[in-house]
Design an enzyme around this catalytic site. Structure first.
Site, short mmCIF file in Angstrom:
data_model
loop_
_atom_site.label_atom_id
_atom_site.label_comp_id
_atom_site.label_asym_id
_atom_site.label_seq_id
_atom_site.Cartn_x
_atom_site.Cartn_y
_atom_site.Cartn_z
N CYS A 126 0.81 -1.23 0.00
CA CYS A 126 0.00 0.00 0.00
C CYS A 126 0.84 1.28 0.00
O CYS A 126 0.40 2.31 -0.51
CB CYS A 126 -0.92 0.04 1.22
SG CYS A 126 -1.62 -1.56 1.70
N MET A 186 -7.82 2.06 -7.45
CA MET A 186 -7.19 1.10 -6.54
C MET A 186 -7.65 -0.31 -6.90
O MET A 186 -8.85 -0.54 -7.05
CB MET A 186 -7.54 1.39 -5.08
CG MET A 186 -6.87 0.38 -4.14
SD MET A 186 -6.99 0.81 -2.42
CE MET A 186 -8.26 -0.31 -1.87
N HIS A 244 4.93 11.68 -10.73
CA HIS A 244 5.10 10.23 -10.73
C HIS A 244 6.03 9.82 -11.88
O HIS A 244 7.22 10.03 -11.80
CB HIS A 244 3.71 9.57 -10.82
CG HIS A 244 3.72 8.12 -10.50
ND1 HIS A 244 3.80 7.63 -9.22
CD2 HIS A 244 3.66 7.03 -11.30
CE1 HIS A 244 3.80 6.31 -9.25
NE2 HIS A 244 3.72 5.92 -10.51
N HIS A 251 -0.89 8.22 -16.43
CA HIS A 251 0.19 7.29 -16.07
C HIS A 251 0.90 6.89 -17.36
O HIS A 251 0.55 5.90 -17.99
CB HIS A 251 -0.40 6.06 -15.35
CG HIS A 251 0.65 5.16 -14.78
ND1 HIS A 251 1.31 4.22 -15.54
CD2 HIS A 251 1.17 5.07 -13.53
CE1 HIS A 251 2.19 3.58 -14.77
NE2 HIS A 251 2.12 4.08 -13.54
N CYS A 278 1.50 3.79 -3.09
CA CYS A 278 0.50 4.79 -3.50
C CYS A 278 0.13 5.76 -2.37
O CYS A 278 -0.14 6.93 -2.62
CB CYS A 278 -0.76 4.10 -4.00
SG CYS A 278 -0.50 3.26 -5.57
N HIS A 279 0.07 5.24 -1.13
CA HIS A 279 -0.45 6.09 -0.05
C HIS A 279 0.64 6.73 0.81
O HIS A 279 0.33 7.57 1.65
CB HIS A 279 -1.39 5.27 0.85
CG HIS A 279 -2.59 4.73 0.12
ND1 HIS A 279 -3.70 5.49 -0.13
CD2 HIS A 279 -2.84 3.52 -0.44
CE1 HIS A 279 -4.60 4.76 -0.80
NE2 HIS A 279 -4.08 3.56 -1.01
FE1 DHE Z 1 5.83 1.54 -11.26
C1 DHE Z 1 7.75 3.21 -13.57
C2 DHE Z 1 6.25 4.08 -9.06
C3 DHE Z 1 3.50 0.13 -9.19
C4 DHE Z 1 5.73 -1.20 -13.24
N1 DHE Z 1 6.74 3.37 -11.35
C5 DHE Z 1 7.53 3.85 -12.38
C6 DHE Z 1 8.09 5.09 -11.98
C7 DHE Z 1 7.67 5.34 -10.70
C8 DHE Z 1 6.83 4.25 -10.30
C9 DHE Z 1 8.01 6.53 -9.84
C10 DHE Z 1 9.02 5.96 -12.83
C11 DHE Z 1 10.45 5.45 -12.70
C12 DHE Z 1 11.43 6.19 -13.60
O1 DHE Z 1 11.14 6.34 -14.80
O2 DHE Z 1 12.49 6.61 -13.13
N2 DHE Z 1 4.98 2.03 -9.45
C13 DHE Z 1 5.32 3.12 -8.73
C14 DHE Z 1 4.54 3.15 -7.51
O3 DHE Z 1 4.68 3.96 -6.55
C15 DHE Z 1 3.50 2.13 -7.63
C16 DHE Z 1 2.20 2.85 -8.01
C17 DHE Z 1 3.14 1.35 -6.37
C18 DHE Z 1 4.28 0.60 -5.72
O4 DHE Z 1 4.15 0.19 -4.58
O5 DHE Z 1 5.33 0.42 -6.33
C19 DHE Z 1 4.02 1.32 -8.81
N3 DHE Z 1 4.79 -0.23 -11.22
C20 DHE Z 1 3.91 -0.61 -10.29
C21 DHE Z 1 3.40 -1.93 -10.56
O6 DHE Z 1 2.60 -2.60 -9.83
C22 DHE Z 1 3.91 -2.34 -11.88
C23 DHE Z 1 2.75 -2.30 -12.86
C24 DHE Z 1 4.47 -3.74 -11.96
C25 DHE Z 1 5.82 -3.93 -11.32
O7 DHE Z 1 6.62 -4.62 -11.92
O8 DHE Z 1 6.05 -3.40 -10.25
C26 DHE Z 1 4.90 -1.22 -12.15
N4 DHE Z 1 6.59 1.10 -13.08
C27 DHE Z 1 6.49 -0.12 -13.68
C28 DHE Z 1 7.27 -0.11 -14.91
C29 DHE Z 1 7.84 1.17 -15.02
C30 DHE Z 1 7.40 1.90 -13.85
C31 DHE Z 1 7.38 -1.27 -15.88
C32 DHE Z 1 8.76 1.69 -16.13
C33 DHE Z 1 7.97 1.97 -17.35
C34 DHE Z 1 8.88 2.37 -18.48
O9 DHE Z 1 8.60 1.94 -19.62
O10 DHE Z 1 9.85 3.11 -18.25
#
Ligand code: DHE
Length: 535
Positions: A50, A91, A333, A375, A53-54
């Site tokens: 959690c 969510m 983000h 996003h 996001c929170h």
């Molecule tokens: Fe991510 C990018 C944060 C959940 C897959 N995600 C990012 C970035 C941030 C972020 C800040 C940008 C990074 C950068 O470019 O420097 N993500 C978060 C969260 O805070 C969140 C919402 C909840 C958490 O607890 O992490 C979260 N993210 C997820 C997932 O559940 C995803 C779908 C699956 C996973 O593997 O974790 C996920 N996030 C991704 C991916 C990117 C990403 C694949 C990069 C995308 C790209 O093409 O550059």
């Protein structure tokens, strides 16, 4: 009927959660006491599932604030229903991931004061550093493969990264990179692949080794999401592969590391004041980081304060960085460059806006209203037949892609405006195209309808007024994240599931070419496209 009433009650309390002021938090009930053992369990679940996001301190960001002043107005049963079923705002329902007992524990934890996690400073960072293979013991030349077409694939739920040869589709290595790995970025030369895990562990993989192997590791904090490299080469020096930088959620700081060993050099706190109300925020987390190609600089986005930092690293060897602070918008983000790589577009998802940062004039170029919680991942760039160069983002909270004009010189009338809203099948996470492709691919991962989440939506760039095509790719798991190969003629798509796979699609025919079995694949990163910022 009873279930309907439960949902209605949950909806009512959901509205309360979004309201600014709620119940009296001095009121103390006995239901707020938890056994130590349950408290520790709940704290861990909250942190793993959690906090992203929170917020660790529950002050809210992509999700609303869950401080006791708000949550105590919501009875435990209604709280459990919200967690079980998810919310219309994006969510996900947790019923398939957490047990009923775990949901009850987290609901009870919501009524308690959030504990502050420990700090993690240079001493702990240094102690965690492991140089597994020293620089002089590594290969001196690249392997006899098309290594710039390798893909690094995150296997999120099993804590691994696989390196796949994009030409032959062979899995060359599967490496233990740690808990819930989040993203990968190659070094500027492409030789190394850096990974960052949610536990703050950064790992460095040598792609010239056969098979690719881990050469260094470090834990820069206890919670992190971003990592990048230094890319500038020009009059001011050659910084190719010189540094890496990790952005942390907790403690809220960024850490500069040596690019070839991950040896820690400097920690810089992001704690400070919100850009608009000038209130102190104890947890301004580092969200996306990108590396400039035209100056020795990183663009570092600080989520809770809404400030974009342009961090000049040219004197980092002397222990100094210079920060230019640009006021943008709260809850920054993810984001990416426009095609010219002058402007960085970053989503402020809880504000339904995208901020365009001009890295040459070093100012906010525009704040653009998009849709419900943009996003982009890194977004997608193409030259629109009507509007010229554009960049686009999908949304967590609605099935729509917003297309934004990005050329203030030759297409001034469209610059920083939403010029198209493209409907897609479901709420989604990522979008991808390639300069040589006619296709724009969008996932529908967050759709509540599993059938829709198993489809990918594809638009033809030349005819964006026509209806898109939805292609069903799997009957298990969900489709998430797309990436092109170096040539731009294949698109790789993840089926996020224990029995997961990477589906390789022929970009021209849109037909399946290969299926590569892998447990829980999510993000994947082609070496060449990622180092060159092609998306
Ligand atoms: Fe991510 C990018 C944060 C959940 C897959 N995600 C990012 C970035 C941030 C972020 C800040 C940008 C990074 C950068 O470019 O420097 N993500 C978060 C969260 O805070 C969140 C919402 C909840 C958490 O607890 O992490 C979260 N993210 C997820 C997932 O559940 C995803 C779908 C699956 C996973 O593997 O974790 C996920 N996030 C991704 C991916 C990117 C990403 C694949 C990069 C995308 C790209 O093409 O550059």
């Amino acid at each position: 009927m009873v279930r309907k009433l439960g949902l209605l009650a949950a909806l009512f309390f959901l509205i309360l959660l979004a309201a600014p002021v709620l119940a009296d938090d001095d009121d103390d009930d006995d239901d707020r006491k938890m056994r130590d053992e349950d408290f520790m369990k709940a704290k861990q679940i909250y942190f793993d599932r959690c906090a992203g996001c929170h917020g660790t301190l529950r002050k809210g960001a992509t999700g609303p604030s869950l401080e006791p002043s708000k949550t105590r107005a919501i009875p435990l049963e209604a709280m459990a229903t919200i967690i079980t079923e998810g919310t219309p705002g994006g969510m996900p329902p947790w019923k398939d991931i957490l047990s009923k007992e775990e949901i009850e524990l987290v609901s009870a934890y919501m009524h308690l004061e959030p504990p502050q996690p420990p700090e993690w400073g240079m001493d702990q960072i240094k102690e965690s550093w492991k140089l597994v293979v020293p620089v002089d013991k590594r290969p001196k030349s690249p392997p006899k493969r098309n290594w710039q077409n390798y893909f690094g694939v995150i296997q999120r739920d099993v804590g691994k990264v696989s390196i796949i040869d994009g030409d032959t589709k062979e899995i060359l290595a599967t490496l233990n990179t740690g808990f819930a790995v989040h993203i990968l970025r190659p070094s500027a030369s492409g030789r190394y692949m850096y990974s960052i895990g949610r536990d703050g562990k950064a790992t460095m993989i040598d792609l010239w080794a056969s098979p690719p192997n881990i050469v260094a590791e470090i834990k820069t904090g206890v919670d992190a999401r971003s990592i990048d490299t230094s890319k500038y080469k020009g009059k001011l020096g050659d910084f190719t592969d010189r540094y890496a930088v990790v952005g942390n959620y907790w403690p809220p700081h960024y850490v500069i590391l040596k690019g070839d060993t991950l040896e820690p050099m400097k920690v810089v706190s992001t704690r400070g004041y919100t850009y608009d109300t000038n209130e102190f925020h104890p947890e301004p987390r580092v969200a996306s980081i990108v590396s400039s190609h035209t100056s020795p600089e990183w663009v570092i986005n600080v989520k809770e304060t809404g400030i974009v930092l342009l961090v000049d690293y040219s004197k980092a060897d002397l222990g100094t960085v210079t920060e230019t602070k640009i006021n943008a918008e709260r809850f920054l983000h993810d984001g990416g460059w426009d095609a010219s790589k002058r402007y960085f577009l970053v989503a402020a998802n809880m504000r339904n806006r995208v901020a365009a940062i001009d890295t040459v004039d070093r100012k906010l170029a525009a704040l653009i209203e998009t849709g419900n919680k943009p996003h982009p991942g890194r977004g997608a760039n193409w030259v629109d037949t009507k509007y010229g160069p554009v960049w686009a983002t999908p949304h967590l909270g609605e099935p729509m892609v917003a297309v934004i004009g990005t050329d203030p010189e030759k297409h001034k009338q469209y610059a920083w405006k939403v010029v198209r809203k493209l409907p897609v099948a479901g709420n989604g996470l990522f979008i991808k195209t390639h300069p040589v492709s006619n296709n724009i691919w969008v996932d529908n991962t967050l759709s509540k309808d599993l059938e829709v989440a198993q489809k990918i939506t594809v638009y033809d760039k030349k005819d964006l007024d026509a209806k898109p095509v939805d292609i069903k790719l799997t009957d298990h798991g969900k489709i998430v994240h797309m990436e092109y190969n170096k040539a731009g003629d294949e698109v790789w798509v993840s089926v996020w599931d224990r029995e997961g796979e990477i589906i390789v699609l022929d970009d021209k025919t849109r037909k399946v070419k290969n299926r590569i079995k892998l447990a829980t694949p999510t993000g994947k990163f082609n070496v060449y496209n990622t180092m060159m910022d092609i998306y």
